[in-house]
Design an enzyme around this catalytic site. Structure first.
Site, short mmCIF file in Angstrom:
data_model
loop_
_atom_site.label_atom_id
_atom_site.label_comp_id
_atom_site.label_asym_id
_atom_site.label_seq_id
_atom_site.Cartn_x
_atom_site.Cartn_y
_atom_site.Cartn_z
N ASP A 28 23.01 -5.64 26.06
CA ASP A 28 22.49 -5.47 24.59
C ASP A 28 23.72 -5.23 23.67
O ASP A 28 23.41 -4.31 22.74
CB ASP A 28 21.77 -4.08 24.86
CG ASP A 28 22.65 -2.75 25.23
OD1 ASP A 28 23.73 -3.06 25.71
OD2 ASP A 28 22.28 -1.70 25.01
N GLU A 29 24.98 -5.64 23.99
CA GLU A 29 25.86 -5.59 23.09
C GLU A 29 26.61 -6.83 22.88
O GLU A 29 27.13 -7.63 23.72
CB GLU A 29 27.05 -4.36 23.52
CG GLU A 29 26.49 -3.21 23.50
CD GLU A 29 27.71 -2.21 23.79
OE1 GLU A 29 27.85 -1.20 22.97
OE2 GLU A 29 28.21 -2.37 24.74
N ASP A 44 24.63 -3.74 18.50
CA ASP A 44 24.09 -2.93 19.48
C ASP A 44 22.58 -2.78 19.56
O ASP A 44 21.96 -2.41 18.47
CB ASP A 44 24.58 -1.47 19.73
CG ASP A 44 24.25 -0.64 20.81
OD1 ASP A 44 24.75 0.22 20.83
OD2 ASP A 44 23.32 -0.83 21.26
#
Lengths: 408, 86
Positions: free
Chosen positions: A115-116, A20
């Site tokens: 973002d992951e 993350d």
């Protein structure tokens, strides 16, 4: 439903890594502009007082600024707050750079959002090196190859859920593992709503069957969980909390949609039409680009007084041309019983099917229409979006910007 | 404060074939030659078929957003920032 596994905790070593990027958009802006580093900054949908904050920096979060707040409210907490508009191309470029690095460790890299990432190391040589060592290496490679200000929180676990939970334990820049040796200790320190997938309503459901802590949740038998969720979800949670995989599922695309918050509230359908046209153009371009056609169009309107009206229309024939989608969407817009100022408008297409074989129509030449649409899409693709546009979209050049959704 | 600008700018770019790096070294702006102290981020995007490179660089206490159009090879200064609130 019978249990295909033993109800013990999965004793296999961790094979899943969840990564993350901390405060993604804000950190990337701080990476690009070193004068913004270590300062409270936010990325907001609009930098106007009513703009909605989509990403506060780590420093802004410490002051109590949260995602979803209005810029004017955040400024009450921090008068010197720096507000930036989103720069989707920048975020996509960093996303691709991260993906490139991660792909050198395992072929199974699944982006979960901008973002992951989830990395599955099952059957890879990476397991022999140890995921802790690999995690440290990934962190230092990101700093060296993408940006020295970027930090990621990494979680390791025997399944996706525990890896995600582990990545949330320490932010920013965390590295944690949940495994057979420490899961009870970690569960003890978490609340129900700390678990990904348990929000307020699900917590209430669990409370009704006497589950108040994560340990209660873990120790509850399958019958109790089925009673709480009244669906297969009870079984999934029973398995998930024991470290077995139930989330390795790729959900197909169900719809394509776009929404727009109007900076100036408009009431008349004819005033809303150009914006509707642009939303439809974006939806249609993405729909066709992904090789789909749709048998349904949905329109949602949020009015100034927060009243919400929405309506969907299912169609006999699949459509793919923006003009056809617009026709249906405009019909829906005209049907709206409220004539109030609109603050947000959303259009989506549903009932998707692959656009492989065209059903030829009796009254129109669908092949000709498809060729025309493809030619226009090719031109727009080559020279930039909206080089060729319908006349209904006139004067909408600077509205409805490029956005990155929070989901996949 | 962030100031949006759209003005041509001269940029001295260095490609190092040994390190495989491409870095702006110097910019000519406001009548002065400014040495680039740091490259914050380099990213690319496309508008239609044209590829653009964006270099976010720091020089003389200011942050510059530089855009290179790979069709024309012309540079544009897009943004100036001193890192203070607007």
């Amino acid at each position: 439903m019978g249990l295909p596994i033993k109800p013990d905790f999965n004793s296999s070593p961790s094979t899943v890594m969840h990564i993350d990027l901390n405060s993604c958009f804000a950190t990337i802006e701080q990476q690009a502009n070193p004068f913004l580093r270590d300062k409270p900054i936010v990325v907001a949908a609009y930098d106007t007082p009513n703009g909605c904050i989509v990403a506060p920096s780590v420093q802004a979060k410490k002051l109590g600024i949260k995602v979803g707040m209005r810029v004017k409210d955040a400024r009450l907490l921090c008068p010197d707050l720096i507000v930036l508009s989103p720069d989707p191309d920048k975020y996509r470029a960093v996303h691709l750079s991260l993906k490139k690095i991660l792909s050198t460790y395992t072929p199974t890299v699944s982006p979960k959002s901008i973002d992951e990432f989830v990395l599955d190391f099952t059957g890879t040589p990476g397991l022999q090196r140890g995921l802790m060592i690999i995690s440290q290496e990934i962190k230092s490679r990101i700093k060296k190859e993408v940006g020295d200000y970027l930090t990621v929180s990494i979680g390791l676990g025997p399944n996706r859920f525990l890896a995600k939970t582990a990545s949330n334990l320490h932010k920013p820049n965390g590295l944690d593992e949940i495994n057979k040796d420490n899961y009870l200790e970690i569960y003890k320190g978490l609340t129900l709503t700390d678990l990904n997938g348990i929000a307020h309503q699900n917590a209430i459901r669990l409370n009704t069957v006497g589950i108040y802590t994560v340990l209660d949740f873990f120790r509850a038998d399958l019958r109790t969980l089925r009673m709480a969720f009244r669906s297969v979800l009870g079984y999934y949670w029973f398995v998930r909390l024991r470290g077995w995989e139930v989330d390795d599922v790729e959900w197909g695309v169900k719809s394509f949609g776009h929404s727009y918050s109007l900076p100036k509230f408009l009431t008349k359908p004819e005033d809303l039409a150009p914006l509707l046209s642009k939303l439809v153009e974006k939806v249609g371009f993405r729909l066709r680009g992904a090789g789909f056609q749709a048998r349904g169009v949905h329109l949602g309107l949020l009015f100034r007084d927060n009243e919400y009206w929405h309506r969907g229309l299912s169609l006999d024939q699949p459509i793919f041309q923006s003009q056809d989608i617009y026709r249906v969407a405009y019909r829906l817009l005209y049907r709206s019983p409220y004539h109030l100022p609109v603050r947000n408008m959303a259009v989506s297409c549903f009932n998707l099917s692959p656009k492989t074989i065209l059903q030829l129509g009796l009254f129109e030449d669908r092949l000709k229409k498809e060729s025309l649409v493809k030619a226009i899409d090719d031109i727009n693709h080559r020279w930039g979006n909206f080089v060729i546009t319908p006349a209904t979209m006139v004067n909408t050049n600077d509205v409805i910007c490029d956005r990155i959704s929070f989901g996949r | 404060m962030i100031q949006k600008i759209s003005a041509p700018i001269s940029v001295d770019l260095l490609y190092d074939h040994r390190k495989h790096t491409v870095v702006p070294r110097q910019i000519f702006w406001d009548g002065k030659n400014l040495r680039v102290d740091q490259v914050g981020l380099h990213h690319t995007f496309r508008e239609g078929r044209t590829l653009f490179h964006i270099f976010s660089v720091v020089s003389q206490g200011l942050s510059f957003r530089l855009r290179l159009n790979t069709d024309s090879l012309f540079w544009t200064l897009e943004e100036l920032s001193d890192g203070l609130a607007n």
